[in-house]
Design an enzyme around this catalytic site. Structure first.
Site, short mmCIF file in Angstrom:
data_model
loop_
_atom_site.label_atom_id
_atom_site.label_comp_id
_atom_site.label_asym_id
_atom_site.label_seq_id
_atom_site.Cartn_x
_atom_site.Cartn_y
_atom_site.Cartn_z
N GLU A 135 -6.89 4.62 7.96
CA GLU A 135 -6.65 6.04 7.67
C GLU A 135 -7.90 6.68 7.06
OE1 GLU A 135 -2.98 5.53 5.52
OE2 GLU A 135 -2.04 4.91 7.40
N GLU A 179 -5.60 -5.20 10.49
CA GLU A 179 -4.64 -4.12 10.70
C GLU A 179 -4.95 -3.41 12.01
OE1 GLU A 179 -2.61 -2.96 6.76
OE2 GLU A 179 -4.16 -1.52 7.23
N LYS A 218 0.11 4.25 -0.32
CA LYS A 218 -0.54 5.44 0.25
C LYS A 218 -0.30 6.65 -0.67
CE LYS A 218 -0.29 3.23 4.68
NZ LYS A 218 -0.18 3.29 6.13
N SER A 268 3.25 -2.29 10.42
CA SER A 268 4.68 -2.33 10.70
C SER A 268 5.34 -3.67 10.36
CB SER A 268 4.95 -1.95 12.17
OG SER A 268 4.55 -0.61 12.39
N HIS A 305 -9.64 1.03 5.06
CA HIS A 305 -8.35 1.28 5.73
C HIS A 305 -8.57 2.24 6.90
CE1 HIS A 305 -4.26 2.49 6.51
NE2 HIS A 305 -3.89 1.39 5.87
N ASN A 341 0.87 -1.18 0.00
CA ASN A 341 0.00 0.00 0.00
C ASN A 341 0.90 1.23 0.00
OD1 ASN A 341 -1.80 2.04 0.54
ND2 ASN A 341 -2.38 1.32 2.58
N GLY A 376 2.20 2.09 10.81
CA GLY A 376 3.16 3.18 10.68
C GLY A 376 3.83 3.57 11.98
P1 PGA Z 1 2.70 0.17 7.68
O1 PGA Z 1 1.25 0.38 7.04
O2 PGA Z 1 3.24 -1.12 7.08
O3 PGA Z 1 3.48 1.36 7.28
O4 PGA Z 1 2.51 0.04 9.16
C1 PGA Z 1 0.37 -0.69 6.80
C2 PGA Z 1 -0.91 -0.19 6.19
O5 PGA Z 1 -1.33 0.93 6.52
O6 PGA Z 1 -1.54 -0.86 5.35
#
Ligand code: PGA
Length: 263
Positions: A98, A170, A11, A216, A96, A9, A176
């Site tokens: 976010e 997730e 982003k 992560s 997601h 992803n 992140g």
């Molecule tokens: P990350 O993000 O691997 O940077 O923690 C995962 C995601 O948001 O899908």
């Protein structure tokens, strides 16, 4: 046996030049990806079409990061399922955290459910993200939250098959942050999701749906997480922006009986 899937992803990162460079580097490192692991990258919508060209013949598949639920009409700025498919996407990330919590879209479960039905109708495979916040985990509500989000998203999609759906667990606190769920925490959540899926879509579908872990994931923790019995791969954010680390994570998903497959 469920085939592992690793999705990147991106982003809202990269530009056209750096995105092309990343795909070129990935193609070099994953020159035989189709044999053991499904690999998907999810660039910003605007770059789907050029990335489809860059990926041609590579076996790496494309996904989008979001979609609008209506097929067409007066929805300024939105993109439909058919448009994403036209641009070369086969998958779409939905729900997601976010988009649920931080961006200001505040997507709710009902909207995510409508998007999921639209994706399915247009033959895009949703990567449905669910996960608890830190305060929910601390309050002991993790499994309850997963049950709720899964049930709400799948309303009206009870006849979905395993080939039409991917789930990503997730935990919001792991995205992140550099603080991944432990393999045991991931396995507990994934086993719970699969049990709930059996109830909603039946055993045949539930036993074959891929449940990815996201939050992560890095080259040094991927193998241990992917080795859990109900973890079928990963949804990778930050580490998918480097060809070296994303390729290392893909290699960590290759079943040990086939060590050379994704080299
Ligand atoms: P990350 O993000 O691997 O940077 O923690 C995962 C995601 O948001 O899908």
């Amino acid at each position: 046996m469920r085939r592992k899937l690793v999705a990147g992803n991106w982003k809202m990162n990269l530009n056209l030049v750096s995105a092309r460079a990343l795909v070129t580097a990935l193609r070099e490192r994953l020159n035989n990806p189709s044999s053991a692991v499904d690999v998907v990258i999810c660039p910003p919508t605007l770059y789907l079409f050029p990335m489809a060209k860059s990926l041609d013949g590579s076996g790496i598949q494309l996904g989008a990061q979001n979609v609008f639920e209506e097929p067409d009409g007066a929805y300024t700025g939105e993109i439909s399922v058919a448009m994403l498919a036209d641009a070369g996407a086969r998958f779409v990330i939905l729900g997601h955290s976010e988009r649920r919590h931080t961006i200001g879209h505040h997507e709710d479960d009902r909207m995510i459910s409508r998007k999921l039905r639209a994706a399915r109708a247009g033959k895009l495979i949703p990567i449905l993200c669910i996960g608890e916040t830190l305060s929910e985990r601390k309050a002991g509500q993790t499994l309850e939250v997963l049950t709720f989000q899964l049930g709400a998203a799948l309303i009206g999609s009870e006849s979905i098959t395993a080939a039409e759906l991917v789930i990503a667990y997730e935990p919001v606190w792991a995205i992140g942050t550099g603080q991944n769920a432990t393999p045991a925490q991931a396995q507990d959540a994934h086993a719970h999701i699969r049990r709930e899926l059996r109830r909603i879509v039946g055993s045949a579908a539930a036993d074959n749906v891929r449940i990815l872990y996201g939050g992560s994931v890095k080259p040094d923790n991927a193998a241990e997480i992917f080795a859990q019995p109900d973890v079928d791969g990963g949804l990778i954010g930050g580490a998918s922006l480097s060809a070296d680390s994303f390729a290392a994570i893909v290699r960590a998903a290759v079943p040990s009986a086939e060590p050379a497959a994704a080299r």
